[in-house]
Design a protein around this motif. Structure first.
Motif, mmCIF file in Angstrom:
data_model
loop_
_atom_site.group_PDB
_atom_site.id
_atom_site.type_symbol
_atom_site.label_atom_id
_atom_site.label_comp_id
_atom_site.label_asym_id
_atom_site.label_seq_id
_atom_site.Cartn_x
_atom_site.Cartn_y
_atom_site.Cartn_z
ATOM 1 N N ARG A 97 -5.625 -11.259 -3.256
ATOM 2 C CA ARG A 97 -4.815 -10.043 -3.109
ATOM 3 C C ARG A 97 -5.634 -9.079 -2.259
ATOM 4 N N ILE A 98 -5.032 -8.634 -1.163
ATOM 5 C CA ILE A 98 -5.677 -7.675 -0.262
ATOM 6 C C ILE A 98 -4.776 -6.451 -0.191
ATOM 7 N N THR A 99 -5.342 -5.279 -0.411
ATOM 8 C CA THR A 99 -4.561 -4.056 -0.265
ATOM 9 C C THR A 99 -5.223 -3.154 0.772
ATOM 10 N N VAL A 100 -4.387 -2.506 1.556
ATOM 11 C CA VAL A 100 -4.824 -1.477 2.494
ATOM 12 C C VAL A 100 -4.003 -0.247 2.154
ATOM 13 N N SER A 101 -4.672 0.758 1.594
ATOM 14 C CA SER A 101 -3.965 1.972 1.195
ATOM 15 C C SER A 101 -4.552 3.168 1.918
ATOM 16 N N LEU A 112 11.752 1.892 4.754
ATOM 17 C CA LEU A 112 10.945 0.818 4.180
ATOM 18 C C LEU A 112 11.584 -0.558 4.317
ATOM 19 N N LYS A 113 12.905 -0.636 4.173
ATOM 20 C CA LYS A 113 13.574 -1.944 4.235
ATOM 21 C C LYS A 113 13.558 -2.540 5.638
ATOM 22 N N ASN A 114 13.239 -1.735 6.648
ATOM 23 C CA ASN A 114 13.292 -2.205 8.030
ATOM 24 C C ASN A 114 11.937 -2.335 8.719
ATOM 25 N N ILE A 115 10.863 -1.970 8.049
ATOM 26 C CA ILE A 115 9.596 -1.898 8.789
ATOM 27 C C ILE A 115 9.080 -3.240 9.281
ATOM 28 N N PHE A 116 9.561 -4.348 8.710
ATOM 29 C CA PHE A 116 9.123 -5.665 9.176
ATOM 30 C C PHE A 116 10.093 -6.254 10.207
ATOM 31 N N VAL A 117 11.118 -5.502 10.567
ATOM 32 C CA VAL A 117 12.097 -5.948 11.562
ATOM 33 C C VAL A 117 11.518 -5.698 12.957
ATOM 34 N N ILE A 152 3.885 -10.092 1.737
ATOM 35 C CA ILE A 152 3.434 -8.748 2.055
ATOM 36 C C ILE A 152 4.458 -7.782 1.475
ATOM 37 N N THR A 153 3.968 -6.777 0.798
ATOM 38 C CA THR A 153 4.828 -5.736 0.247
ATOM 39 C C THR A 153 4.265 -4.386 0.654
ATOM 40 N N VAL A 154 5.108 -3.370 0.558
ATOM 41 C CA VAL A 154 4.675 -2.018 0.923
ATOM 42 C C VAL A 154 5.257 -1.017 -0.061
ATOM 43 N N GLU A 155 4.452 -0.045 -0.396
ATOM 44 C CA GLU A 155 4.884 1.110 -1.175
ATOM 45 C C GLU A 155 4.446 2.332 -0.394
ATOM 46 N N SER A 156 5.323 3.336 -0.331
ATOM 47 C CA SER A 156 4.976 4.507 0.453
ATOM 48 C C SER A 156 5.715 5.734 -0.045
ATOM 49 N N THR A 157 5.054 6.861 0.091
ATOM 50 C CA THR A 157 5.656 8.156 -0.227
ATOM 51 C C THR A 157 5.356 9.091 0.939
ATOM 52 N N PRO A 158 6.390 9.627 1.587
ATOM 53 C CA PRO A 158 6.138 10.550 2.696
ATOM 54 C C PRO A 158 5.238 11.705 2.260
ATOM 55 N N GLY A 159 4.252 11.982 3.106
ATOM 56 C CA GLY A 159 3.315 13.055 2.834
ATOM 57 C C GLY A 159 2.186 12.684 1.891
ATOM 58 N N CYS A 163 0.677 1.993 0.935
ATOM 59 C CA CYS A 163 -0.160 0.892 0.465
ATOM 60 C C CYS A 163 0.533 -0.427 0.804
ATOM 61 N N PHE A 164 -0.136 -1.240 1.622
ATOM 62 C CA PHE A 164 0.330 -2.584 1.923
ATOM 63 C C PHE A 164 -0.455 -3.544 1.038
ATOM 64 N N THR A 165 0.249 -4.499 0.441
ATOM 65 C CA THR A 165 -0.386 -5.508 -0.396
ATOM 66 C C THR A 165 -0.062 -6.884 0.160
ATOM 67 N N LEU A 166 -1.119 -7.671 0.370
ATOM 68 C CA LEU A 166 -0.985 -9.048 0.833
ATOM 69 C C LEU A 166 -1.358 -9.967 -0.311
ATOM 70 N N LEU A 167 -0.550 -10.995 -0.545
ATOM 71 C CA LEU A 167 -0.879 -12.033 -1.510
ATOM 72 C C LEU A 167 -0.971 -13.339 -0.730
ATOM 73 N N LEU A 168 -2.154 -13.902 -0.694
ATOM 74 C CA LEU A 168 -2.408 -15.106 0.083
ATOM 75 C C LEU A 168 -2.748 -16.234 -0.877
ATOM 76 N N PRO A 169 -1.900 -17.267 -0.975
ATOM 77 C CA PRO A 169 -2.176 -18.335 -1.940
ATOM 78 C C PRO A 169 -3.447 -19.110 -1.592
ATOM 79 N N ALA A 170 -4.113 -19.589 -2.638
ATOM 80 C CA ALA A 170 -5.347 -20.354 -2.442
ATOM 81 C C ALA A 170 -5.052 -21.757 -1.925
ATOM 82 N N GLN A 171 -3.861 -22.274 -2.218
ATOM 83 C CA GLN A 171 -3.492 -23.608 -1.741
ATOM 84 C C GLN A 171 -3.179 -23.540 -0.258
ATOM 85 N N PRO A 172 -3.486 -24.596 0.472
ATOM 86 C CA PRO A 172 -3.242 -24.574 1.905
ATOM 87 C C PRO A 172 -1.739 -24.559 2.211
#
Length: 180
Positions: A97-101, A112-117, A152-159, A163-172
């Motif tokens: 689990r990697i987070t960048v906040s 938020l629903k469109n940021i990966f588009v 990848i998920t994101v939580e955000s509050t204007p102002g 926080c972006f959260t990455l979950l990377l499985p250990a299995q290849p």
């Protein structure tokens, strides 16, 4: 290549802490110039996982670049990496689990629903308009995470920040026979 889905993973055992730390250190001077409190916490040092290190580097770099771009002087950016066990019910994979906040300008809820588009760009808020970038970075991050069978998920509050959260499985991730 993105439109054709032509992304070939070159999966190998990768010291994931080193990939994250390398990208983190790349932005250290900029954080100092902007007087941003910039921290990296990890308990995955020495742990290797199967992934494409080049794509993982692009993922982390993009998230850190955005955090730096949208965090004002005197703000905070924290990167955390940790091992995630599957739930007691066995749901979900073991992995990293990697987070960048950050304490940046945040992303309005309706965006938020469109940021990966692809090519989508948030207008920001009235007090913090956003007029930078091409709208492709987060789309590629999502695509690279999908290739790794990650999330990848994101939580955000204007102002307040994002926080972006990455979950990377250990299995290849599954690769073509010629790539394995």
């Amino acid at each position: 290549r993105a439109e054709l889905g032509v992304f070939n993973l070159k999966v190998r055992l990768t010291p994931i802490h080193d990939v994250i730390e390398k990208n983190f250190l790349f932005y250290d001077r900029l954080a100092q110039r902007k007087r941003i409190s910039y921290n990296f916490n990890s308990n995955v040092e020495g742990r290797e996982i199967l992934c494409d290190p080049d794509y993982m580097e692009l993922i982390v770099n993009n998230l850190l670049s955005n955090a730096m771009k949208f965090t004002p002087e005197g703000g905070f950016i924290t990167v955390q990496a940790g091992w995630q066990e599957s739930s007691p019910a066995g749901e979900g994979p073991n992995g990293i689990r990697i987070t960048v906040s950050d304490t940046g300008i945040g992303i309005p809820a309706e965006d938020l629903k469109n940021i990966f588009v692809r090519f989508y760009q948030s207008e920001g808020t009235q007090s913090h308009p956003v007029n930078t970038g091409s709208g492709i970075g987060l789309h590629l991050v999502k695509g690279y995470m999908d290739l790794h069978k990650g999330e990848i998920t994101v939580e955000s509050t204007p102002g307040k920040g994002t926080c972006f959260t990455l979950l990377l499985p250990a299995q290849p991730p599954q690769t073509a026979a010629s790539d394995s």
